[in-house]
Scaffold this motif. Structure first.
Motif, short mmCIF file in Angstrom:
data_model
loop_
_atom_site.label_atom_id
_atom_site.label_comp_id
_atom_site.label_asym_id
_atom_site.label_seq_id
_atom_site.Cartn_x
_atom_site.Cartn_y
_atom_site.Cartn_z
N UNK A 136 -29.75 -18.62 5.89
CA UNK A 136 -30.63 -17.45 5.73
C UNK A 136 -32.08 -17.91 5.56
N UNK A 137 -32.95 -17.49 6.47
CA UNK A 137 -34.37 -17.83 6.37
C UNK A 137 -35.15 -16.81 5.56
N UNK A 138 -34.74 -15.56 5.62
CA UNK A 138 -35.29 -14.50 4.75
C UNK A 138 -34.37 -13.29 4.83
N UNK A 139 -34.38 -12.50 3.77
CA UNK A 139 -33.56 -11.30 3.73
C UNK A 139 -34.48 -10.09 3.75
N UNK A 140 -33.90 -8.90 3.50
CA UNK A 140 -34.71 -7.67 3.46
C UNK A 140 -35.71 -7.71 2.31
N UNK A 141 -35.54 -8.68 1.39
CA UNK A 141 -36.44 -8.78 0.23
C UNK A 141 -37.78 -9.41 0.57
N UNK A 142 -37.96 -9.84 1.83
CA UNK A 142 -39.26 -10.32 2.29
C UNK A 142 -39.67 -11.64 1.62
N UNK A 143 -38.70 -12.47 1.33
CA UNK A 143 -38.94 -13.76 0.68
C UNK A 143 -38.46 -14.85 1.62
N UNK A 144 -39.34 -15.80 1.96
CA UNK A 144 -39.01 -16.86 2.90
C UNK A 144 -38.38 -18.05 2.20
N UNK A 145 -37.26 -18.54 2.75
CA UNK A 145 -36.58 -19.70 2.17
C UNK A 145 -36.97 -20.98 2.90
N UNK A 146 -38.20 -21.02 3.39
CA UNK A 146 -38.69 -22.21 4.07
C UNK A 146 -40.15 -22.42 3.72
N UNK A 147 -40.69 -23.54 4.13
CA UNK A 147 -42.07 -23.90 3.82
C UNK A 147 -43.01 -23.10 4.71
N UNK A 148 -43.28 -21.89 4.31
CA UNK A 148 -44.03 -20.94 5.12
C UNK A 148 -45.54 -21.06 4.87
N UNK A 149 -46.30 -21.26 5.93
CA UNK A 149 -47.76 -21.35 5.82
C UNK A 149 -48.43 -19.99 5.74
N UNK A 150 -47.69 -18.93 6.12
CA UNK A 150 -48.30 -17.62 6.26
C UNK A 150 -47.77 -16.59 5.27
N UNK A 151 -46.99 -17.05 4.30
CA UNK A 151 -46.42 -16.13 3.32
C UNK A 151 -46.24 -16.86 1.99
N UNK A 152 -47.02 -16.50 0.98
CA UNK A 152 -46.96 -17.25 -0.29
C UNK A 152 -45.66 -17.09 -1.06
N UNK A 153 -44.93 -15.98 -0.82
CA UNK A 153 -43.66 -15.79 -1.51
C UNK A 153 -42.57 -16.51 -0.73
N UNK A 154 -42.51 -17.83 -0.95
CA UNK A 154 -41.52 -18.66 -0.27
C UNK A 154 -40.90 -19.63 -1.26
N UNK A 155 -39.77 -20.24 -0.87
CA UNK A 155 -38.97 -21.04 -1.79
C UNK A 155 -39.65 -22.35 -2.20
N UNK A 156 -40.65 -22.79 -1.47
CA UNK A 156 -41.39 -23.99 -1.86
C UNK A 156 -42.42 -23.65 -2.92
N UNK A 157 -42.95 -22.45 -2.85
CA UNK A 157 -44.03 -22.03 -3.73
C UNK A 157 -43.54 -21.31 -4.98
#
Length: 543
Positions: free
Chosen positions: A145-166
């Motif tokens: 799963x890279x993201x769900x309906x919750x709009x949270x990225x589970x990867x090192x996303x450069x364009x979305x601060x709500x991600x699993x690295x951050x």
């Protein structure tokens, strides 16, 4: 073009001509390079697309549908939405989310889903151990799963601060899964479910309708400034929940779509998935979704010389493979497809009974393969990244079955009919009160969500499914019982009959079975079965 140039000597003339000739060659090369640099459109790629053989051969994949919504132990698979709803209406699977949240975390005006994300640490996550377990138990490809309906990225996303690295575990979940999968020599895919987050998050902008905190806004209304001095200082809740419904202008919506495109192009380029699934019946945001699919296929074309990737959608569309959620095909399809199932509500919850066990997983797998499809099993994880005991037990049983009987599954192709038995013939079977479990009734309601589950009555003892591999023919007895049973498909004069049967053996012990082929069908004498049995594979030798 006319050149009128005078030359002082032949040497000067030769040099000028050579320079002109070299320049002309460079000009032609630049034209050729420009033509090569022009990448094909989505339609051009879709028109030439054929499902790759590796996917058709693989048959069984495991999916890690996992994220911060696994932190709460109750509340259903849409916890992030339902925790903001005192009344979930018809979505009964989420009825425990709001009361559980109040009791466990507090009121959603003070402790919202953004704070649940912060609670997710994935402290025992070991991607390599999970992938190795999956491979050992029969999976030929892995999805995450890279993201769900919750709009949270589970990867090192450069364009979305709500991600699993951050935020949360501070780990690149997709990156770790991808590296472990490649090391294991398996194909890797990612899934995106982000297309509906704006409507999905609408309850986060509401408030209690009753009770002592009636009218108090939930945390969807918070601003970046409200985070000063708190754990989420510097983050903007609106980047997670989206703008308030009243602020969603066409321009803002368009910016959100463009941001989705950047995030998913990065996902495809950085992790080079072999499979991409968009959880929707159409391409996410229309042309934006097609552009991501085009990038996926273009990358594959450059790397492999042909399109070796798979784009999954819930509807039939040119250039893609059809995905059926929590269900299976009602017919033998001429083209490859995939069934997907999960154990509870997609995110593991202790207040929900398991929808599947080893028996139903094998039934869904065999059903799919006999109808030209694959099965993708969501192996839900605890919030810490470990496999729940009862889920691990079922997957290990499936793996043990595949170790013995896998030749009837992997690398196979369907026969001209997929099987025989009561459900195939449309005869009434036992039903379970409150659920549509009669085979013929379920088919009237389409294919999505028509799965067999732990509540489904067992197959009749004459129920069989067929697969083939070259000259090998397999008869899979779904619910074996000692004694005789008849397979009408193999009647001597029936058009579907593959020929004269010469020999019939059980794969797991090599025992030769007695049989009689007549004008009514193939009469097989099954050995005695000690209690309930998992499906038994018979290898048939036809002349």
């Amino acid at each position: 073009m006319i050149f009128n140039v005078s030359f002082k000597n032949n040497l000067q003339k030769t040099v000028i001509y050579k320079l002109f000739f070299v320049g002309f060659l460079l000009f032609l090369n630049s034209l050729s390079a420009n033509a090569q640099d022009k990448e094909p459109t989505w339609d051009e790629l879709a028109n030439q697309y054929e499902c790759p053989e590796w996917f058709r051969d693989a048959k069984f994949g495991i999916w890690f549908h996992w994220g911060p919504q696994s932190v709460p132990e109750q509340g259903g698979g849409w916890y992030a939405r339902h925790m903001y709803m005192q009344d979930v209406g018809r979505q009964k699977f989420g009825k425990m989310a709001y009361p559980y949240h109040l009791q466990t975390y507090g009121h959603p005006s003070e402790f919202g889903f953004k704070d649940v994300i912060n609670e997710w640490k994935a402290e025992n996550f070991d991607a390599q151990a999970l992938i190795d377990f999956s491979k050992e138990n029969g999976a030929k490809y892995i999805m995450a799963l890279a993201n769900h309906h919750d709009h949270y990225d589970l990867f090192d996303s450069s364009y979305h601060p709500w991600n699993s690295v951050n935020v949360g575990p501070k780990k690149d979940i997709i990156g770790e899964f991808e590296a472990a999968t490649r090391k294991a020599g398996l194909k890797f895919g990612v899934t995106s479910h982000d297309d509906r987050f704006l409507n999905w998050w609408t309850p986060a902008f509401g408030a209690d309708k009753t009770g002592e905190k009636a009218g108090m806004p939930y945390d969807g209304h918070l601003t970046k400034a409200d985070g000063k001095g708190l754990w989420w200082e510097g983050l903007d809740p609106k980047d997670l929940y989206g703008p308030a419904p009243e602020d969603r202008t066409p321009e803002i919506i368009e910016d959100i779509k463009k941001n989705w495109l950047k995030r998913h192009i990065e996902l495809v380029d950085k992790y080079k998935p072999d499979v991409l699934y968009n959880d929707g019946f159409n391409f996410t945001y229309g042309e934006y979704g097609k552009e991501v699919a085009r990038e996926l296929y273009t990358n594959s074309l450059k790397e492999n010389g042909s399109i070796d990737a798979v784009m999954l959608l819930k509807r039939k569309a040119k250039g893609t493979v059809n995905e059926v959620e929590s269900g299976g095909s009602n017919t033998l399809r001429a083209y490859p497809w995939q069934s997907e199932i999960t154990f509870t509500d997609w995110f593991y919850k202790k207040d929900r009974h398991l929808t599947h066990n080893a028996r139903t997983i094998l039934e869904m797998l065999i059903e799919a393969v006999s109808k030209n499809g694959n099965l993708l099993l969501s192996m839900e994880l605890n919030h810490d990244g470990t496999i729940p005991h009862e889920i691990k037990k079922s997957v290990k049983i499936v793996g043990d079955w595949l170790k013995v009987n896998g030749e009837a599954i992997y690398d196979t192709r369907p026969w001209t009919v997929y099987g025989d038995g009561k459900s195939v013939r449309g005869e009434a079977t036992e039903t379970v009160e409150g659920e549509l479990r009669n085979a013929t009734d379920s088919q009237k309601h389409g294919e999505h969500f028509n799965q067999r589950t732990t509540a489904t009555p067992a197959f009749s003892h004459d129920e069989v499914r067929y697969t083939t591999k070259g000259d090998d023919f397999y008869i899979i007895v779904m619910n074996p019982k000692g004694g005789e049973f008849l397979i009408p498909s193999f009647a001597k004069k029936k058009e579907s009959n593959p020929g004269v049967l010469k020999e019939l053996t059980q794969i797991y012990d090599g025992r030769t079975l007695s049989f009689k082929q007549t004008n009514k069908g193939l009469l097989i004498n099954m050995p005695a079965v000690n209690g309930d049995s998992y499906p038994v594979v018979l290898k048939a030798n036809f002349k």
